[in-house]
Design a protein around this motif. Structure first.
Motif, PDB file in Angstrom:
ATOM      1  N   PRO A  36       0.804  -1.229   0.000  1.00 25.57           N
ATOM      2  CA  PRO A  36       0.000   0.000   0.000  1.00 25.57           C
ATOM      3  C   PRO A  36       0.839   1.282   0.000  1.00 25.57           C
ATOM      4  CG  PRO A  36      -0.033  -1.003   2.172  1.00 25.57           C
ATOM      5  CD  PRO A  36       0.710  -1.944   1.264  1.00 25.57           C
ATOM      6  N   ASN A  68      -5.739  -4.363  -9.666  1.00 25.78           N
ATOM      7  CA  ASN A  68      -6.188  -3.813  -8.379  1.00 25.78           C
ATOM      8  C   ASN A  68      -5.826  -2.338  -8.252  1.00 25.78           C
ATOM      9  OD1 ASN A  68      -7.235  -6.279  -7.636  1.00 25.78           O
ATOM     10  ND2 ASN A  68      -5.417  -6.881  -6.479  1.00 25.78           N
ATOM     11  N   ASP A  69      -4.629  -1.969  -8.700  1.00 26.50           N
ATOM     12  CA  ASP A  69      -4.209  -0.568  -8.610  1.00 26.50           C
ATOM     13  C   ASP A  69      -5.003   0.323  -9.567  1.00 26.50           C
ATOM     14  OD1 ASP A  69      -2.412  -0.927  -6.570  1.00 26.50           O
ATOM     15  OD2 ASP A  69      -0.699  -1.206  -7.902  1.00 26.50           O
ATOM     16  N   GLN A  71      -8.052  -0.142 -10.504  1.00 27.70           N
ATOM     17  CA  GLN A  71      -9.411  -0.020  -9.984  1.00 27.70           C
ATOM     18  C   GLN A  71      -9.471   0.712  -8.651  1.00 27.70           C
ATOM     19  OE1 GLN A  71     -10.730  -4.074  -9.951  1.00 27.70           O
ATOM     20  NE2 GLN A  71     -11.188  -4.087 -12.140  1.00 27.70           N
ATOM     21  N   SER A  72      -8.328   0.991  -8.061  1.00 30.55           N
ATOM     22  CA  SER A  72      -8.310   1.696  -6.779  1.00 30.55           C
ATOM     23  C   SER A  72      -8.646   3.169  -6.990  1.00 30.55           C
ATOM     24  CB  SER A  72      -6.941   1.560  -6.108  1.00 30.55           C
ATOM     25  OG  SER A  72      -6.005   2.385  -6.758  1.00 30.55           O
ATOM     26  N   HIS A  73      -8.823   3.888  -5.894  1.00 26.85           N
ATOM     27  CA  HIS A  73      -9.131   5.312  -5.958  1.00 26.85           C
ATOM     28  C   HIS A  73      -7.887   6.172  -5.735  1.00 26.85           C
ATOM     29  CE1 HIS A  73     -13.368   4.561  -6.296  1.00 26.85           C
ATOM     30  NE2 HIS A  73     -13.296   3.739  -5.272  1.00 26.85           N
ATOM     31  N   SER A  74      -6.735   5.545  -5.810  1.00 22.14           N
ATOM     32  CA  SER A  74      -5.471   6.246  -5.596  1.00 22.14           C
ATOM     33  C   SER A  74      -4.868   6.629  -6.948  1.00 22.14           C
ATOM     34  CB  SER A  74      -4.506   5.353  -4.826  1.00 22.14           C
ATOM     35  OG  SER A  74      -3.218   5.894  -4.826  1.00 22.14           O
ATOM     36  N   GLN A  78      -2.742   4.307  -9.672  1.00 22.36           N
ATOM     37  CA  GLN A  78      -3.258   4.139 -11.029  1.00 22.36           C
ATOM     38  C   GLN A  78      -2.216   4.552 -12.064  1.00 22.36           C
ATOM     39  OE1 GLN A  78      -6.728   6.607 -10.850  1.00 22.36           O
ATOM     40  NE2 GLN A  78      -8.074   4.932 -10.197  1.00 22.36           N
TER      41      GLN A  78
END
Length: 97
Positions: A36, A68-69, A71-74, A78
């Motif tokens: 993370p 996963n990255d 689709q993340s909100h970070s 991304q």
């Protein structure tokens, strides 16, 4: 520790840049990509884009972490994932993402 992992992966990158073949440490790269923390992700993605080739057996784990990255909100995660996808290319990424 995470510091030691990053240090050893940077050393692998340096050895690769000297012209030697690197066929170990791939799982450590994936563990850094899955982390993370941004600093660990950065080192992991740089190592993956340099040392992992499309078609390698570890590629499925890399693709899952990248998905996963993305689709993340970070935004930084991304960006790292999309940049690495652009650098790697290949059938594995096209099918996995």
């Amino acid at each position: 520790t995470s510091y030691k992992k990053k240090k050893y992966i940077w050393k692998l990158i340096y050895i690769f840049m000297l012209g030697h073949e690197i066929d170990f440490g791939h799982l450590e790269m994936v563990s850094l990509v899955s982390s993370p923390k941004y600093s660990e992700k950065l080192v992991g993605y740089i190592a993956v884009s340099l040392l992992v080739r499309p078609g390698d057996s570890i590629m499925s784990l890399v693709v899952n972490s990248m998905r996963n990255d993305i689709q993340s909100h970070s935004n930084p995660a991304q960006t790292l994932a999309l940049t690495t996808a652009a650098n790697l290319g290949g059938e594995d990424l096209r099918e996995g993402l």
